[in-house]
Enzyme design. Structure first.
Site, PDB file in Angstrom:
ATOM      1  N   GLY A  23       0.817  -1.167   0.142  1.00 53.18           N
ATOM      2  CA  GLY A  23      -0.009   0.001   0.051  1.00 53.18           C
ATOM      3  C   GLY A  23       0.973   1.418  -0.011  1.00 53.18           C
ATOM      4  O   GLY A  23       0.491   2.305   0.623  1.00 53.18           O
ATOM      5  N   ASN A  25       1.339   3.264  -2.138  1.00 56.10           N
ATOM      6  CA  ASN A  25       0.867   4.267  -3.199  1.00 56.10           C
ATOM      7  C   ASN A  25       0.260   5.313  -2.717  1.00 56.10           C
ATOM      8  O   ASN A  25       0.050   6.383  -3.274  1.00 56.10           O
ATOM      9  CB  ASN A  25       0.195   3.496  -4.192  1.00 56.10           C
ATOM     10  N   GLY A  27      -1.460   7.446   1.135  1.00 56.75           N
ATOM     11  CA  GLY A  27      -1.768   7.504   2.563  1.00 56.75           C
ATOM     12  C   GLY A  27      -0.462   7.360   3.488  1.00 56.75           C
ATOM     13  O   GLY A  27       0.650   7.945   3.226  1.00 56.75           O
ATOM     14  N   GLY A  29       1.210   4.562   3.586  1.00 56.05           N
ATOM     15  CA  GLY A  29       2.230   3.935   2.838  1.00 56.05           C
ATOM     16  C   GLY A  29       3.047   4.862   2.046  1.00 56.05           C
ATOM     17  O   GLY A  29       4.330   4.622   1.876  1.00 56.05           O
ATOM     18  N   TYR A 179     -13.459  -5.254  11.072  1.00 48.91           N
ATOM     19  CA  TYR A 179     -12.087  -4.619  10.956  1.00 48.91           C
ATOM     20  C   TYR A 179     -11.310  -4.630  12.241  1.00 48.91           C
ATOM     21  O   TYR A 179     -10.113  -4.908  12.203  1.00 48.91           O
ATOM     22  CB  TYR A 179     -12.531  -2.980  10.847  1.00 48.91           C
TER      23      TYR A 179
END
Length: 307
Positions: A23, A25, A27, A29, A179
């Site tokens: 991830g 790409n 936020g 990450g 979650y």
């Protein structure tokens, strides 16, 4: 006398090190990838969309022209994609210094992964379990390597459930509960992996982290509620940025004082924001019986064994 706050200025040079960020790409990450590129690491952005990955890469290179950034497709909701990523990576890299299991989905509608797992547990835990297991020999053979598992404050809200093979029946599906359980699974996995490193005398550690209450696109499935839409202008101003939220993850990955099995998060009120420090996770996250049971079920569901 209070200790000085840990900032990116304390991040040591990463020349010669290879880091994989799932991830990477967007936020948290993306902010993590930027920090590693700035410190001269070779960064591999692992994400579902090559197009979005390349946009992120171009953005980082525009800031740091000498940065080493590569993009390899990875869909954690598809075990065949996890296998393809691992095969591609091991064919092209002889070491893996840091694996940051960051990507995830949050409070999305009920859905199943390609392999039939409830989507949040399947993506957030089982996909990363399989990825780590596929790469474990390379991690273990790289001196002083680390696995960083990104969890959430939400892990404190429910206990793990082993019913229906970690899944939830659609009629009783609760988005937040699913979650929270996936984030608890992240910690049970991280702590058990650290114990396995110690048992096998591997020169690697596993560390966990959480970002606090950072405002990122992870919460996009909450955007539709009237309450969130009404408070959104205030939320955007109050909540920490992704750059701030990434600091506990980065510290967990690079600080030489970090010990295996530690958990890092923000230092402020309720751990919602603040400088990154070592924090405590819930009592349920340290349940060794649950971690062993989760490990066994995860192996059975993914077909991946670590050693």
């Amino acid at each position: 006398m209070s200790m000085p706050k840990w900032t990116l200025n304390e991040m040591p040079d990463q020349t010669g090190r290879v880091v994989v960020i799932t991830g990477g790409n967007s936020g948290l990450g993306f902010e993590t990838a930027k920090a590693f590129a700035l410190r001269n690491a070779e960064v591999v952005i692992a994400c579902r969309s090559i197009e979005k990955g390349e946009i992120a890469k171009e953005s980082i290179i525009s800031l740091f022209p000498n940065g080493k950034v590569n993009v390899i497709p990875l869909d954690l909701a598809d075990l065949s994609s996890v296998d393809a990523f691992a095969s591609h990576f091991m064919q092209n890299y002889a070491r893996l210094d840091i694996l940051i299991n960051n990507a995830g989905i949050m409070t999305c509608p009920y859905a199943l992964t390609k392999d039939g797992f409830e989507s949040q547990m399947g993506t957030n835990h089982l996909g990363h379990f399989a990825l780590t297991g596929q790469l474990i020999r390379l991690i273990s053979s790289t001196p002083n390597s680390r696995v960083v598992v990104v969890s959430s404050l939400a892990h404190k809200q429910w206990k793990i459930s082993f019913e229906n093979s970690l899944s939830e029946y659609a009629p009783s599906y609760n988005r937040m509960r699913a979650y929270a359980r996936s984030k608890l699974a992240n910690l049970l996995f991280a702590y058990h992996l650290q114990r396995m490193f110690e048992q096998k005398n591997v020169d690697s550690i596993c560390v966990a982290a959480h970002p606090g209450a950072s405002y990122t696109n992870l919460g996009r499935h909450l955007e539709g509620s009237l309450f969130v839409r009404f408070l959104r202008p205030l939320i955007v101003k109050i909540l920490p940025t992704a750059a701030s939220g990434a600091l506990p993850i980065i510290r967990a990955a690079v600080d030489i004082e970090v010990k295996g099995g530690a958990f890092y998060g923000p230092s402020g009120f309720l751990q919602l924001s603040g400088s990154p420090v070592r924090v405590e996770s819930s009592r349920t996250s340290h349940n060794s019986e649950d971690s062993v049971k989760l490990w066994g079920i995860s192996q059975r569901l993914t077909g991946v064994r670590f050693w």
